[in-house]
Design a protein around this motif. Structure first.
Motif, PDB file in Angstrom:
ATOM      1  N   PRO A  25       0.808  -1.223   0.000  1.00  0.00           N
ATOM      2  CA  PRO A  25       0.000   0.000   0.000  1.00  0.00           C
ATOM      3  C   PRO A  25       0.842   1.276   0.000  1.00  0.00           C
ATOM      4  CG  PRO A  25      -0.947  -1.570   1.506  1.00  0.00           C
ATOM      5  CD  PRO A  25       0.375  -2.140   1.077  1.00  0.00           C
ATOM      6  N   GLU A  29       0.302   3.572  -3.239  1.00  0.00           N
ATOM      7  CA  GLU A  29      -0.384   4.852  -2.995  1.00  0.00           C
ATOM      8  C   GLU A  29       0.526   6.046  -3.272  1.00  0.00           C
ATOM      9  OE1 GLU A  29      -3.632   4.973  -2.755  1.00  0.00           O
ATOM     10  OE2 GLU A  29      -3.532   2.798  -2.804  1.00  0.00           O
ATOM     11  N   HIS A  93      -6.009   1.470   1.602  1.00  0.00           N
ATOM     12  CA  HIS A  93      -5.439   0.346   0.854  1.00  0.00           C
ATOM     13  C   HIS A  93      -5.041  -0.779   1.806  1.00  0.00           C
ATOM     14  CE1 HIS A  93      -2.828  -0.636  -2.911  1.00  0.00           C
ATOM     15  NE2 HIS A  93      -3.222  -1.752  -2.324  1.00  0.00           N
TER      16      HIS A  93
END
Length: 113
Positions: A25, A29, A93
């Motif tokens: 994540p 991200e 996420h």
């Protein structure tokens, strides 16, 4: 892969969680909402959020998770846009990615039924 990790004991589960819910994540991200969505936001929030999310979803491949990746991408991109920080998107996420390993852990399933 998740089922194998669930059957591999605590070390395999810990590594799965580390990579799936922490490192992936952060990397994704920072790349997708952090770079791509921010670059597309100059064309407006709709283009930025949906465009960045589409790129993110396609990065995951054209497969069964495409729609889910797009929806999570939209949520993460919008959270990032509204908060002005990438960290809430990382949290979204992470929570999403933790769902399957936790389901496997809770149910004790070691493979598809």
């Amino acid at each position: 892969m998740y089922y194998d990790a669930a059957g591999g004991g605590a070390p395999a589960l810990a590594l799965t969680v580390l990579f799936l819910a922490v490192l992936t994540p952060i990397g994704e991200e920072f790349l997708f909402p952090g770079v791509i969505t921010n670059a597309l936001l100059r064309y407006g929030p709709l283009v930025g959020v949906l465009g960045g999310s589409a790129v993110s979803a396609l990065f995951h491949g054209i497969n069964i998770i495409l729609a889910a990746a797009f929806v999570v991408g939209v949520i993460a991109a919008e959270v990032m846009r509204r908060s002005g920080s990438i960290w809430p998107a990382v949290a979204v996420h992470s929570v999403n990615n933790l769902a399957l390993p936790l389901l496997v852990l809770i149910t004790g399933t070691s493979g598809p039924v």
